[in-house]
Design a protein around this motif. Structure first.
Motif, PDB file in Angstrom:
ATOM      1  N   ILE A 283       0.849  -1.190   0.000  1.00 25.39           N
ATOM      2  CA  ILE A 283       0.000   0.000   0.000  1.00 25.39           C
ATOM      3  C   ILE A 283       0.885   1.242   0.000  1.00 25.39           C
ATOM      4  CG2 ILE A 283      -1.603   1.340   1.478  1.00 25.39           C
ATOM      5  CD1 ILE A 283      -3.118  -1.140   1.787  1.00 25.39           C
ATOM      6  N   TYR A 284       0.559   2.178  -0.874  1.00 26.46           N
ATOM      7  CA  TYR A 284       1.217   3.483  -0.818  1.00 26.46           C
ATOM      8  C   TYR A 284       0.323   4.388   0.010  1.00 26.46           C
ATOM      9  CZ  TYR A 284       3.638   7.768  -1.975  1.00 26.46           C
ATOM     10  OH  TYR A 284       4.355   8.935  -1.876  1.00 26.46           O
ATOM     11  N   ALA A 285       0.752   4.626   1.254  1.00 27.02           N
ATOM     12  CA  ALA A 285      -0.083   5.331   2.237  1.00 27.02           C
ATOM     13  C   ALA A 285       0.336   6.790   2.342  1.00 27.02           C
ATOM     14  CB  ALA A 285       0.024   4.648   3.593  1.00 27.02           C
ATOM     15  N   LEU A 286      -0.457   7.653   1.712  1.00 26.32           N
ATOM     16  CA  LEU A 286      -0.247   9.093   1.816  1.00 26.32           C
ATOM     17  C   LEU A 286      -1.014   9.580   3.043  1.00 26.32           C
ATOM     18  CD1 LEU A 286       0.953  11.397  -0.040  1.00 26.32           C
ATOM     19  CD2 LEU A 286      -1.393  11.756  -0.850  1.00 26.32           C
ATOM     20  N   ARG A 287      -0.560  10.696   3.635  1.00 32.16           N
ATOM     21  CA  ARG A 287      -1.345  11.270   4.737  1.00 32.16           C
ATOM     22  C   ARG A 287      -1.607  12.742   4.495  1.00 32.16           C
ATOM     23  NH1 ARG A 287       1.844  10.404   9.835  1.00 32.16           N
ATOM     24  NH2 ARG A 287       0.354  11.884  10.713  1.00 32.16           N
ATOM     25  N   SER A 288      -2.801  13.161   4.882  1.00 30.24           N
ATOM     26  CA  SER A 288      -3.177  14.571   4.806  1.00 30.24           C
ATOM     27  C   SER A 288      -4.299  14.823   5.795  1.00 30.24           C
ATOM     28  CB  SER A 288      -3.676  14.918   3.401  1.00 30.24           C
ATOM     29  OG  SER A 288      -4.411  16.128   3.448  1.00 30.24           O
ATOM     30  N   PRO A 289      -4.252  15.972   6.491  1.00 25.13           N
ATOM     31  CA  PRO A 289      -5.373  16.302   7.380  1.00 25.13           C
ATOM     32  C   PRO A 289      -6.673  16.476   6.590  1.00 25.13           C
ATOM     33  CG  PRO A 289      -3.566  17.929   7.570  1.00 25.13           C
ATOM     34  CD  PRO A 289      -3.172  16.952   6.517  1.00 25.13           C
TER      35      PRO A 289
END
Ligand SMILES: *Cc1c(COP(=O)(O)O)cnc(C)c1O
Length: 368
Positions: A283-289
């Protein structure tokens, strides 16, 4: 339209060999266990650099049997993470033991070794680490604690086929490694499947018996076992696919690098890879609020994404009996609120990745 995972694209690249493999099973009528599964077990053990591999019918069954072989049962506690797929906790529950959670590291999203000691009691029997998204947990400090406190160590490597930690394959970094071959995983069957790998002949023998009604000799039931056998078709298919696993993981790594190059800006947090680790990028797990806004914007452009996982295990209704509440594992909760999984499969093209990145950069510039 860009899919999150495109199983068809991969099938088309190996169609002829898959057809031959399926035909071999039909010709031999080896529908459950049999020659193809035995051969796959040998090849997968080799790939993981271990002595034994035991094929079962799912990753969940692999975890369940590894825990039973470790002697885990009623009244015991098993230390694991709340930021995982529900199956990790479920398998612990099947044995009658209770999952005890340790929060994850804020940079790598795997078990934070610094949190383990405080969660050990005289009921603790084992630790199950999860190589989340395909990145191995930080095994050296965890192994040191397990050895010193006399706990069995098990890897949930369901997302980590092809990952390595300091040069050693995922699955070979503990007492027992558990894999899933669910179709969407890095090494996916055409149905369900799983595997336990280990160097320990005693664990291997117990798991071999437990998967097939507790027998070594037909109708002599030495243990209370299960029907957890791997199907012949799955063994045959997985043999074909295993030969390409490293090539596919390399493709995932290059896709991840392309994503990160284009996205490491603004309020987007790209995945961080631990030093001396080969991340397998299940999984390519990006994060953003503003994860929800981004997901909707991508959906409008026909780009599928996923959330892994929107609710950590300690806040799931099914595990309310543990009495946890929001705030107990803040790192896991934050990841659950902010994580967005981008399209990721080996056959993804550079053009598709660039389209996803353009859509993301545009959406993250908009007011959420
Ligand atoms: C997929 C998965 C499992 C369960 O595997 P199944 O083959 O679906 O039973 C367990 N743990 C993790 C982390 C997984 O991603």
């Amino acid at each position: 339209m860009i899919k999150f995972v495109d199983l068809k694209a991969q099938y088309e690249s190996i169609q002829d060999e898959i057809g031959e493999a399926i035909q071999r099973v039909l010709d031999s009528c080896g529908f459950t266990l049999g020659r193809e599964v035995a051969a796959f077990e040998e090849e997968f053990a080799d790939y993981c650099g271990v002595k034994h591999a035991i094929g079962v019918n799912s990753g969940t069954s692999a975890l369940h049997l590894a825990l039973l072989a470790a002697g885990v049962g009623h009244g015991d506690e098993v230390i694991t993470v709340p930021m995982t797929f529900i199956a990790t906790a479920a398998a612990i529950g099947y044995t009658g033991a209770r999952p005890v959670f340790v929060d994850v590291d804020p940079r790598f999203y795997t078990m934070d070794p610094a949190g383990i000691e405080a969660s050990i009691t005289d009921k603790s029997k084992a630790i199950v680490v999860v190589h989340l998204y395909g990145q191995p947990a930080d095994m050296d400090p965890i192994r040191e604690i397990a050895r010193r406190r006399n706990l069995l160590l098990i890897e949930d490597a369901a997302q980590a086929h092809g990952a390595r930690y300091k040069g050693r394959p995922a699955g070979s970094l503990s007492d027992m490694g558990c894999f899933s071959f669910y179709p969407g995983k890095n090494l996916g069957a055409y149905g369900e499947g799983g595997m336990v790998v280990t160097d320990d002949p005693g664990f291997a023998r117990t798991i071999r018996m437990l998967r097939d009604w507790g027998t070594e000799t037909k109708y002599h039931h030495e243990l209370k076992g299960f029907n957890y056998r791997m199907e012949g078709f799955q063994g045959a298919v997985l043999r074909v696919k295993l030969r390409r696993l490293d090539m596919w993981v390399d493709a995932r790594l290059s896709h991840a690098a392309r994503y990160s190059e284009r996205l490491a800006a603004g309020d987007l947090i790209v995945p961080e890879v631990m030093p001396d680790v080969r991340h397998a990028f299940h999984i390519y797990a990006l994060r953003s609020p503003r994860r929800n806004h981004l997901q909707e914007a991508l959906q409008e452009k026909g780009i599928q994404t996923g959330l892994h996982y929107p609710i950590p295990v300690h806040l799931q209704k099914a595990w309310a009996e543990l009495g946890h509440r929001r705030g107990d594992f803040p790192v896991s909760e934050r990841i659950a609120d902010e994580e967005l999984s981008l399209p990721m499969f080996p056959e993804l093209t550079d053009e598709q990745i660039d389209m996803v990145c353009e859509a993301l950069v545009q959406a993250s510039g908009e007011a959420g």
